[in-house]
Design a protein around this motif. Structure first.
Motif, PDB file in Angstrom:
ATOM      1  N   GLY A   1       0.815  -1.203   0.000  1.00 13.72           N
ATOM      2  CA  GLY A   1       0.000   0.000   0.000  1.00 13.72           C
ATOM      3  C   GLY A   1       0.852   1.257   0.000  1.00 13.72           C
ATOM      4  N   GLU A   2       0.308   2.317  -0.581  1.00 19.65           N
ATOM      5  CA  GLU A   2       1.046   3.562  -0.748  1.00 19.65           C
ATOM      6  C   GLU A   2       1.360   4.241   0.574  1.00 19.65           C
ATOM      7  OE1 GLU A   2       0.673   7.519  -3.625  1.00 19.65           O
ATOM      8  OE2 GLU A   2      -0.865   5.972  -3.598  1.00 19.65           O
ATOM      9  N   ASP A   3       0.554   3.969   1.608  1.00 22.49           N
ATOM     10  CA  ASP A   3       0.738   4.653   2.880  1.00 22.49           C
ATOM     11  C   ASP A   3       1.612   3.876   3.861  1.00 22.49           C
ATOM     12  OD1 ASP A   3      -1.006   2.582   3.263  1.00 22.49           O
ATOM     13  OD2 ASP A   3      -2.443   3.707   4.502  1.00 22.49           O
ATOM     14  N   ARG A   4       2.293   2.839   3.401  1.00 24.43           N
ATOM     15  CA  ARG A   4       3.135   2.063   4.302  1.00 24.43           C
ATOM     16  C   ARG A   4       4.256   2.940   4.847  1.00 24.43           C
ATOM     17  NH1 ARG A   4       7.085  -1.703   0.806  1.00 24.43           N
ATOM     18  NH2 ARG A   4       7.630  -0.248  -0.833  1.00 24.43           N
ATOM     19  N   GLY A   5       4.626   2.698   6.111  1.00 23.75           N
ATOM     20  CA  GLY A   5       5.616   3.558   6.747  1.00 23.75           C
ATOM     21  C   GLY A   5       7.029   3.272   6.311  1.00 23.75           C
ATOM     22  N   GLY A   6       7.365   1.994   6.098  1.00 22.36           N
ATOM     23  CA  GLY A   6       8.730   1.642   5.747  1.00 22.36           C
ATOM     24  C   GLY A   6       8.755   0.397   4.895  1.00 22.36           C
ATOM     25  N   PHE A   7       9.723  -0.470   5.154  1.00 23.00           N
ATOM     26  CA  PHE A   7       9.896  -1.668   4.334  1.00 23.00           C
ATOM     27  C   PHE A   7       9.488  -2.948   5.040  1.00 23.00           C
ATOM     28  CE2 PHE A   7      13.348  -0.251   1.067  1.00 23.00           C
ATOM     29  CZ  PHE A   7      12.360   0.378   0.334  1.00 23.00           C
ATOM     30  N   GLY A   8       9.363  -2.954   6.379  1.00 21.06           N
ATOM     31  CA  GLY A   8       9.147  -4.225   7.042  1.00 21.06           C
ATOM     32  C   GLY A   8       8.167  -4.166   8.194  1.00 21.06           C
ATOM     33  N   VAL A   9       7.187  -5.098   8.191  1.00 17.04           N
ATOM     34  CA  VAL A   9       6.273  -5.234   9.330  1.00 17.04           C
ATOM     35  C   VAL A   9       6.662  -6.433  10.181  1.00 17.04           C
ATOM     36  CG1 VAL A   9       4.349  -4.073   8.205  1.00 17.04           C
ATOM     37  CG2 VAL A   9       4.625  -6.542   7.935  1.00 17.04           C
ATOM     38  N   GLY A  10       7.706  -7.147   9.803  1.00 17.42           N
ATOM     39  CA  GLY A  10       8.154  -8.275  10.603  1.00 17.42           C
ATOM     40  C   GLY A  10       9.386  -8.910   9.997  1.00 17.42           C
ATOM     41  N   LEU A  11      10.082  -9.698  10.824  1.00 16.05           N
ATOM     42  CA  LEU A  11      11.194 -10.516  10.366  1.00 16.05           C
ATOM     43  C   LEU A  11      10.750 -11.967  10.313  1.00 16.05           C
ATOM     44  CD1 LEU A  11      14.283  -9.059  12.283  1.00 16.05           C
ATOM     45  CD2 LEU A  11      13.846  -8.944   9.824  1.00 16.05           C
ATOM     46  N   LEU A  12      11.180 -12.677   9.275  1.00 10.08           N
ATOM     47  CA  LEU A  12      10.759 -14.051   9.041  1.00 10.08           C
ATOM     48  C   LEU A  12      11.960 -14.978   9.067  1.00 10.08           C
ATOM     49  CD1 LEU A  12       8.449 -13.344   5.957  1.00 10.08           C
ATOM     50  CD2 LEU A  12       7.714 -13.619   8.329  1.00 10.08           C
ATOM     51  N   LYS A  13      11.737 -16.169   9.620  1.00  7.91           N
ATOM     52  CA  LYS A  13      12.723 -17.249   9.539  1.00  7.91           C
ATOM     53  C   LYS A  13      12.044 -18.459   8.901  1.00  7.91           C
ATOM     54  CE  LYS A  13      15.340 -20.655  12.194  1.00  7.91           C
ATOM     55  NZ  LYS A  13      15.577 -21.249  13.540  1.00  7.91           N
ATOM     56  N   TYR A  14      12.598 -18.908   7.781  1.00 12.97           N
ATOM     57  CA  TYR A  14      12.049 -20.048   7.061  1.00 12.97           C
ATOM     58  C   TYR A  14      12.852 -21.307   7.383  1.00 12.97           C
ATOM     59  CZ  TYR A  14       9.295 -16.864   4.208  1.00 12.97           C
ATOM     60  OH  TYR A  14       8.393 -15.920   3.779  1.00 12.97           O
ATOM     61  N   ASP A  15      12.136 -22.381   7.685  1.00  8.89           N
ATOM     62  CA  ASP A  15      12.713 -23.717   7.729  1.00  8.89           C
ATOM     63  C   ASP A  15      12.328 -24.372   6.408  1.00  8.89           C
ATOM     64  OD1 ASP A  15      13.244 -26.456   8.054  1.00  8.89           O
ATOM     65  OD2 ASP A  15      12.914 -26.377  10.228  1.00  8.89           O
ATOM     66  N   LEU A  16      13.240 -24.359   5.466  1.00 11.32           N
ATOM     67  CA  LEU A  16      12.940 -24.816   4.117  1.00 11.32           C
ATOM     68  C   LEU A  16      12.818 -26.327   4.030  1.00 11.32           C
ATOM     69  CD1 LEU A  16      15.377 -22.355   2.353  1.00 11.32           C
ATOM     70  CD2 LEU A  16      12.892 -22.163   2.455  1.00 11.32           C
ATOM     71  N   GLU A  17      13.338 -27.027   5.013  1.00  8.02           N
ATOM     72  CA  GLU A  17      13.210 -28.484   5.047  1.00  8.02           C
ATOM     73  C   GLU A  17      11.826 -28.891   5.513  1.00  8.02           C
ATOM     74  OE1 GLU A  17      15.133 -31.666   8.008  1.00  8.02           O
ATOM     75  OE2 GLU A  17      16.605 -30.831   6.597  1.00  8.02           O
ATOM     76  N   ARG A  18      11.329 -28.242   6.551  1.00 11.33           N
ATOM     77  CA  ARG A  18      10.002 -28.567   7.084  1.00 11.33           C
ATOM     78  C   ARG A  18       8.883 -27.794   6.414  1.00 11.33           C
ATOM     79  NH1 ARG A  18      10.765 -29.015  13.686  1.00 11.33           N
ATOM     80  NH2 ARG A  18      12.222 -30.786  13.684  1.00 11.33           N
ATOM     81  N   GLY A  19       9.214 -26.719   5.730  1.00 16.11           N
ATOM     82  CA  GLY A  19       8.189 -25.902   5.104  1.00 16.11           C
ATOM     83  C   GLY A  19       7.445 -25.018   6.075  1.00 16.11           C
ATOM     84  N   THR A  20       8.124 -24.572   7.146  1.00 14.52           N
ATOM     85  CA  THR A  20       7.491 -23.728   8.159  1.00 14.52           C
ATOM     86  C   THR A  20       8.157 -22.365   8.183  1.00 14.52           C
ATOM     87  OG1 THR A  20       8.986 -24.554   9.894  1.00 14.52           O
ATOM     88  CG2 THR A  20       6.889 -25.710   9.574  1.00 14.52           C
ATOM     89  N   CYS A  21       7.496 -21.418   8.860  1.00 11.54           N
ATOM     90  CA  CYS A  21       8.021 -20.064   8.963  1.00 11.54           C
ATOM     91  C   CYS A  21       7.634 -19.468  10.314  1.00 11.54           C
ATOM     92  CB  CYS A  21       7.469 -19.192   7.837  1.00 11.54           C
ATOM     93  SG  CYS A  21       8.064 -17.481   7.864  1.00 11.54           S
ATOM     94  N   ASP A  22       8.608 -18.882  10.994  1.00  9.91           N
ATOM     95  CA  ASP A  22       8.375 -18.145  12.240  1.00  9.91           C
ATOM     96  C   ASP A  22       8.498 -16.657  11.953  1.00  9.91           C
ATOM     97  OD1 ASP A  22       8.109 -20.507  13.733  1.00  9.91           O
ATOM     98  OD2 ASP A  22      10.278 -20.625  14.020  1.00  9.91           O
ATOM     99  N   GLU A  23       7.706 -15.853  12.676  1.00 14.64           N
ATOM    100  CA  GLU A  23       7.738 -14.403  12.446  1.00 14.64           C
ATOM    101  C   GLU A  23       7.820 -13.653  13.761  1.00 14.64           C
ATOM    102  OE1 GLU A  23       5.357 -10.756  10.175  1.00 14.64           O
ATOM    103  OE2 GLU A  23       4.609 -12.818  10.026  1.00 14.64           O
ATOM    104  N   TRP A  24       8.651 -12.605  13.752  1.00 14.86           N
ATOM    105  CA  TRP A  24       8.626 -11.604  14.826  1.00 14.86           C
ATOM    106  C   TRP A  24       8.051 -10.333  14.225  1.00 14.86           C
ATOM    107  CZ3 TRP A  24      11.042  -6.762  15.344  1.00 14.86           C
ATOM    108  CH2 TRP A  24      10.780  -6.140  16.571  1.00 14.86           C
TER     109      TRP A  24
END
Length: 456
Positions: free
Chosen positions: A357-380
């Motif tokens: 969206g045009e009104d977004r404040g910056g570049f990131g609303v969270g940090l993601l960690k992908y486990d590509l072996e299990r197909g899962t993702c954790d987010e802060w």
């Protein structure tokens, strides 16, 4: 003072000059920074991040974020403390003159610009990086500019915004381009800091190749529909954008091959701004990357853009096929891996969850960690009104497991109105920071960075 007024008054007219993107006007040094939590004792070095920060904007309405001169923001960590924060402009000729300083000695090539995209330590040199034909500029340990760097006279043109240091050899690899060249240039620099190999690969239509991928035996070239067009009024000022008539193709170049050895594979139209990593096994190449359906096509305004999604591509150079698989429906950017796993198989990856969206404040609303072996993702997730930049993984020790370490990132704290350096435990990213280093200022939204460990 005039620039301050421009910056404060043009955020609505030009979002790249307002809010969290607004450039800062001063270089500062702060020591003994306050910390909430505990900085791990093993973190001994500097977290550095580059980004556009114009010294002066002649025409605020025409300013685009990519054109701002580079400013590096750094924090030094040692013995559980944050000993300093510094921000310094990269002193290209134009920046030095605008700041009333003497122009630095050193080589000059076709383009001279204060690199604004990345920072990389290589062969004892701390280099700021940008694409498009400009030389890197070298910084000292305190982030002051030493001067332009041409790899001891061996760099034939400019460098690139993204490089890969092969963990197996210590050599630096890059794919450089310049809108004035009818080719892109694959470069390899040895551990002596000299370019030992370059391959000019002919391309048509001036493609923008912001990133590339490297495996143990191959280089992947992203020749996609984002390309440069020379300005008819000012031919020295090329502009880039989406070209719907330009085909999309992936080039597979053997690392020790030449231009005639490139295997070009047709793919669906798209754009790849950033790749996470690539590796190969049994003749197949696997690459994880952030893929856009379209980008820079003029259909969206300001900071709004099409989303990129994390995908896995399986490349079969013999069969000439590229199979795609989307791994996440979230909009993501700035994918990274443990630097020790570059060019090799990896289980984990990190990325920024982007707002839309045009009104977004910056570049990131969270940090993601992908486990590509299990197909899962954790987010802060960041709090409302906050922002977080690219996450850089730092291993706990040279022989530590792949996710045994920390993720470092700058994040804007809306309560303080200033930026923190976050230290998150990679094995429990969703738990949030184990330490927050409180910077005395806001760090504008920026591009890429790296962890530069102390040598002793």
């Amino acid at each position: 003072m005039a620039d301050d007024a421009v910056r404060a008054g043009t955020g609505d007219a030009n979002p790249w000059l307002g809010g969290l993107f607004a450039p800062v006007r001063e270089e500062i040094t702060a020591v003994d920074l306050p910390v909430t939590g505990r900085v791990p004792d093993a973190l001994r070095g500097r977290y550095l991040r580059n980004g556009p920060n114009p010294v002066h904007v002649e025409d605020p309405a025409a300013y685009v974020w990519f054109s701002g001169e580079g400013m590096v923001h750094g924090v030094r960590l040692r013995d559980g403390r944050a000993t300093w924060y510094r921000n310094r402009w990269v002193r290209s000729d134009a920046v030095a003159r605008q700041l009333g300083e003497k122009v630095l000695h050193g080589p000059r090539h076709l383009v001279d610009f204060a690199p604004n995209t990345h920072v990389q330590q290589f062969a004892g040199h701390l280099l700021t990086l940008v694409e498009g034909g400009a030389l890197p500029y070298e910084l000292d340990s305190q982030l002051d500019t030493v001067g332009p760097y041409d790899f001891h006279g061996t760099l034939p043109g400019g460098l690139a915004a993204h490089t890969v240091i092969d963990p197996a050899t210590g050599e630096l690899h890059a794919v450089a381009y310049c809108p004035a060249w009818p080719y892109v240039q694959y470069l390899v620099a040895g551990t002596d800091g000299c370019v030992r190999r370059h391959v000019d690969v002919p391309v048509t239509g001036r493609p923008m190749m912001h990133d590339f991928s490297l495996t143990a035996h191959h280089v992947l070239l992203y020749d996609l529909p984002v390309a440069f067009a020379l300005d008819r009024v000012d031919p020295s000022a090329p502009r880039f954008g989406w070209d719907p008539d330009r085909p999309a193709r992936l080039g597979v170049l053997p690392r020790e091959g030449d231009a005639r050895d490139v295997r070009w594979l047709e793919i669906d139209p798209c754009f790849v701004h950033h790749a996470m990593n690539a590796h190969e096994r049994d003749g197949l190449i696997t690459v994880h990357l952030a893929r856009y359906e379209r980008l820079f096509d003029g259909t969206r305004k300001g900071r709004d853009k099409q989303p990129a999604h994390l995908e896995r591509w399986t490349v079969d150079p013999t069969a000439g096929t590229v199979l795609r698989s989307r791994l996440d429906d979230r909009a993501v950017e700035f994918p990274r891996v443990d630097p020790r796993r570059l060019t090799a198989e990896h289980r984990y990856g990190y990325a920024v969850h982007e707002p839309l969206g045009e009104d977004r404040g910056g570049f990131g609303v969270g940090l993601l960690k992908y486990d590509l072996e299990r197909g899962t993702c954790d987010e802060w997730p960041v709090p409302p009104g906050g922002d977080v930049g690219e996450g850089v993984f730092v291993p706990a020790a040279p022989e530590a497991a792949e996710d045994d370490g920390w993720v470092l990132a700058y994040a804007f704290d809306p309560e303080r109105g200033a930026t923190d350096l976050l230290v998150l435990a990679a094995r429990d990213l969703a738990a949030g920071p184990v330490a927050r280093v409180h910077l005395p200022v806001r760090v504008p939204v920026g591009a890429h960075g790296n962890w530069i460990p102390d040598l002793g």
